[in-house]
Design an enzyme around this catalytic site. Structure first.
Site, PDB file in Angstrom:
ATOM      1  N   ASP A   6       0.806  -1.211   0.000  1.00 54.23           N
ATOM      2  CA  ASP A   6       0.000   0.000   0.000  1.00 54.23           C
ATOM      3  C   ASP A   6       0.847   1.272   0.000  1.00 54.23           C
ATOM      4  OD1 ASP A   6      -2.154   1.682   0.180  1.00 54.23           O
ATOM      5  OD2 ASP A   6      -2.928   0.881   2.049  1.00 54.23           O
ATOM      6  N   CYS A  47      -5.642   4.136  -3.558  1.00 50.75           N
ATOM      7  CA  CYS A  47      -5.998   2.791  -3.087  1.00 50.75           C
ATOM      8  C   CYS A  47      -7.243   2.198  -3.750  1.00 50.75           C
ATOM      9  CB  CYS A  47      -6.229   2.825  -1.578  1.00 50.75           C
ATOM     10  SG  CYS A  47      -4.910   3.560  -0.617  1.00 50.75           S
ATOM     11  N   HIS A 104     -10.980  -2.080   1.402  1.00 47.93           N
ATOM     12  CA  HIS A 104     -11.111  -0.698   0.928  1.00 47.93           C
ATOM     13  C   HIS A 104     -11.963  -0.562  -0.336  1.00 47.93           C
ATOM     14  CE1 HIS A 104      -9.008   3.488   0.529  1.00 47.93           C
ATOM     15  NE2 HIS A 104     -10.203   3.555   1.093  1.00 47.93           N
TER      16      HIS A 104
END
Length: 253
Positions: A6, A47, A104
């Site tokens: 990430d 993301c 997410h």
């Protein structure tokens, strides 16, 4: 096995940048001796869009998720769009599908959670980030097994999330090997690091002592910790006799 980290940059690994002060020997070894480096390979800049594209095979604007989801958003990955794990589970493929780490892609209702979108099991966080030790974001625990929130009493606040997610991934691999000898495995391992907050175990901070700037030194430590743990996942696949039959993909979002 699809490993995504990430917020790392294209120059933050040795195999993409030999001059980087961040040393990633495991990833370098895989890339140089056992892999193929994709030099024209792109992700979305944040993301959620990258993960939406990965799960659906669509550009993010075709999923409606062009920005990272923050806080408690009503937006989700549309339930009408098939996901990669859903397709892998269909007849003719029959994959066991497991997810560990950062989702997410929306969590406003049960129908959009990982176990409703094709994964047999899920262990990780729903949102965009959390404290890597406390596993909390905005004073709320964001660590889930399936659809159940992990209680505060079960959280080891001295264990970094990178270590925790690696431990779970190793468990998934070993259990699959023991229970599903003839069934293929899809493991989506989505580490929460090196996204902020910048936190790493002391031993990895010591490995990056050559970097004077503390913020960059901590980021380096998070990358070293990831590299070591990715090596543990690789070694588990080898010990299980699965490595030679595994397509192992590594990327950042």
């Amino acid at each position: 096995v699809f490993v995504i980290i990430d917020d790392a940059g294209v120059s933050d690994t040795q195999f993409t940048n030999p001059d980087s002060p961040i040393r990633t020997p495991v990833l370098l070894d895989i890339a140089q001796n056992e892999g193929v480096v994709l030099t024209d390979f792109y992700v979305h800049p944040t993301c959620t869009p990258t993960r939406a594209a990965l799960m659906t095979g669509l550009y993010a604007h075709n999923t409606g998720l062009v920005f990272p989801l923050m806080g408690k958003p009503p937006a989700t990955l549309p339930v009408g769009i098939p996901t990669l794990p859903e397709l892998l589970k269909q007849a003719g493929h029959g994959y066991a599908t497991h997810m560990v780490g950062k989702w997410h892609l929306g969590h406003s209702k049960r129908a959009v959670l990982p176990t409703s979108r094709g994964f047999d099991t899920f262990f990780g966080l729903h949102g965009y980030t959390f404290d890597h030790y406390r596993k909390s974001s905005e004073s709320c625990i964001d660590l889930w097994r399936g659809t159940e929130q992990v209680p505060q009493s079960a959280i080891n606040v001295t264990e970094h999330a990178t270590e925790l997610f690696t431990k779970e991934a190793i468990h998934v691999i070993r259990k699959h090997r023991a229970d599903n000898v003839d069934r293929p495995l899809f493991l989506y391992l989505a580490y929460s690091a090196p996204h902020d907050p910048l936190q790493a175990d002391r031993e990895y901070m010591d490995m990056c002592s050559h970097i004077r700037h503390r913020t960059r030194r901590t980021f380096c430590a998070m990358m070293r910790q990831l590299d070591t743990n990715i090596g543990r996942v690789r070694d588990t696949l080898k010990d299980a006799g699965m490595w030679d039959d595994t397509l192992f993909v590594f990327t950042s979002d």
